[in-house]
Write a protein that holds these residues in place. Structure first.
Motif, PDB file in Angstrom:
ATOM      1  N   LYS A   3       0.839  -1.191   0.000  1.00  0.00           N
ATOM      2  CA  LYS A   3       0.000   0.000   0.000  1.00  0.00           C
ATOM      3  C   LYS A   3       0.880   1.250   0.000  1.00  0.00           C
ATOM      4  O   LYS A   3       1.965   1.249   0.590  1.00  0.00           O
ATOM      5  N   GLU A  32      -3.181   5.977  -2.243  1.00  0.00           N
ATOM      6  CA  GLU A  32      -4.126   6.925  -1.660  1.00  0.00           C
ATOM      7  C   GLU A  32      -3.441   8.283  -1.634  1.00  0.00           C
ATOM      8  O   GLU A  32      -2.205   8.370  -1.705  1.00  0.00           O
ATOM      9  N   THR A  34      -3.378  12.448   0.129  1.00  0.00           N
ATOM     10  CA  THR A  34      -3.828  13.493   1.057  1.00  0.00           C
ATOM     11  C   THR A  34      -3.027  14.757   0.765  1.00  0.00           C
ATOM     12  O   THR A  34      -1.980  14.709   0.107  1.00  0.00           O
ATOM     13  N   GLU A  39      -3.911  15.240   7.881  1.00  0.00           N
ATOM     14  CA  GLU A  39      -4.769  14.269   7.201  1.00  0.00           C
ATOM     15  C   GLU A  39      -4.004  12.966   6.945  1.00  0.00           C
ATOM     16  O   GLU A  39      -4.566  11.874   7.040  1.00  0.00           O
ATOM     17  N   SER A  42      -3.865  10.565   9.915  1.00  0.00           N
ATOM     18  CA  SER A  42      -5.139   9.856  10.058  1.00  0.00           C
ATOM     19  C   SER A  42      -5.254   8.756   9.015  1.00  0.00           C
ATOM     20  O   SER A  42      -5.680   7.633   9.313  1.00  0.00           O
ATOM     21  N   ALA A  43      -4.851   9.093   7.771  1.00  0.00           N
ATOM     22  CA  ALA A  43      -4.915   8.109   6.686  1.00  0.00           C
ATOM     23  C   ALA A  43      -3.998   6.923   6.973  1.00  0.00           C
ATOM     24  O   ALA A  43      -4.353   5.770   6.710  1.00  0.00           O
ATOM     25  N   ARG A  45      -3.128   5.718   9.847  1.00  0.00           N
ATOM     26  CA  ARG A  45      -3.725   4.867  10.880  1.00  0.00           C
ATOM     27  C   ARG A  45      -4.844   3.991  10.320  1.00  0.00           C
ATOM     28  O   ARG A  45      -5.147   2.932  10.869  1.00  0.00           O
ATOM     29  N   GLU A  46      -5.430   4.451   9.226  1.00  0.00           N
ATOM     30  CA  GLU A  46      -6.536   3.709   8.614  1.00  0.00           C
ATOM     31  C   GLU A  46      -6.061   2.667   7.609  1.00  0.00           C
ATOM     32  O   GLU A  46      -6.534   1.531   7.597  1.00  0.00           O
ATOM     33  N   ILE A  47      -5.098   3.058   6.751  1.00  0.00           N
ATOM     34  CA  ILE A  47      -4.710   2.142   5.665  1.00  0.00           C
ATOM     35  C   ILE A  47      -3.376   1.445   5.899  1.00  0.00           C
ATOM     36  O   ILE A  47      -3.037   0.489   5.201  1.00  0.00           O
ATOM     37  N   ARG A  48      -2.579   1.935   6.855  1.00  0.00           N
ATOM     38  CA  ARG A  48      -1.282   1.327   7.164  1.00  0.00           C
ATOM     39  C   ARG A  48      -0.410   1.159   5.912  1.00  0.00           C
ATOM     40  O   ARG A  48      -0.046   0.053   5.525  1.00  0.00           O
TER      41      ARG A  48
END
Length: 252
Positions: A3, A32, A34, A39, A42-43, A45-48
């Protein structure tokens, strides 16, 4: 699949990185994106993400502050700095936080992908990429351009799409188009049109060839579209050109 996350407040830069990266080749999902460090945390922590591209000069939270926080919280992620500043202080601080590479804007495709490969191998030193993909990646841009020209010379009457070359050889459409025009003086589509129109003139000089058949032979499914293309290229319609050729024959 690995990722990736792109962090940059400039949308054109984010788009450039996403288009120039050979994601499939390196087994990476489409990144992804940002626009600032807050931001991005936060991203993450969500997608690693395994791989993170960081701009050094961002609003809200600059690149150095982001790297300090993110590298502590995500020690296994690989960070590649993308900066518009060739500044030793920036580079020194980036190195302090263990970044994999430090690239300067504007983004250069080859440099970007070398950095991506280095990062992936840091994550997994035993990572291997498909042999077919490896062979494709070893072909130089100049060789790809010659391959494209040879293909067009033999297939100009078919529906040629630049995307098939971009996907096959892992180069962006924009990069291939720029190189082709630099070498041959025409964009890829201009060159295809040139070959079609030159062939059309030869076929039209023989009155036994019906114009509708010529259009089909040259890859035009619509005769009107062929006539319009011919007129735009030569300033005269196919039927007028044929009439002109016949008149010249009679005068000889």
């Amino acid at each position: 699949m690995y990722k990736a996350l792109i962090i940059d407040d400039e949308k054109p830069v984010r788009i450039a990185i996403s288009k120039l990266g050979h994601w499939d080749y390196y087994h990476i999902k489409l990144p992804e994106m940002t626009s600032n460090g807050v931001e991005a945390l936060s991203a993450m922590r969500e997608i690693r993400p395994d791989l993170v591209f960081v701009d050094m000069n961002m609003p809200i939270m600059d690149g150095c502050t982001f790297l300090e926080k993110a590298s502590a919280e995500f020690p296994d992620s690989q960070f590649i700095v993308i900066s518009g500043y060739d500044d030793f202080t920036y580079a020194q601080r980036a190195i302090h936080y263990g970044v994999t590479d430090y690239l300067l804007k504007p983004i250069v495709e080859e440099e970007l992908n070398c950095a991506i490969e280095k990062a992936i191998l840091h994550i997994n030193p035993s990572e291997t990429f498909g042999q077919d993909d490896f062979e494709k990646s070893c072909i130089s841009p100049e060789e790809v351009i010659s391959i494209i020209k040879d293909y067009i010379d033999s297939n100009y009457c078919t529906n040629i799409k630049i995307t098939m070359f971009a996907e096959k050889y892992f180069f962006s459409i924009e990069y291939l188009t720029k190189l082709f025009k630099s070498k041959y003086g025409y964009s890829i589509y201009e060159y295809v049109l040139k070959l079609r129109m030159e062939r059309a003139r030869k076929l039209l000089s023989n009155e036994e060839n019906k114009i509708i058949d010529i259009a089909e032979r040259l890859g035009y499914t619509d005769n009107h579209y062929f006539s319009k293309a011919f007129r735009n290229y030569y300033g005269i319609s196919p039927s007028q050109y044929r009439k002109q050729c016949l008149e010249e024959e009679r005068q000889q």
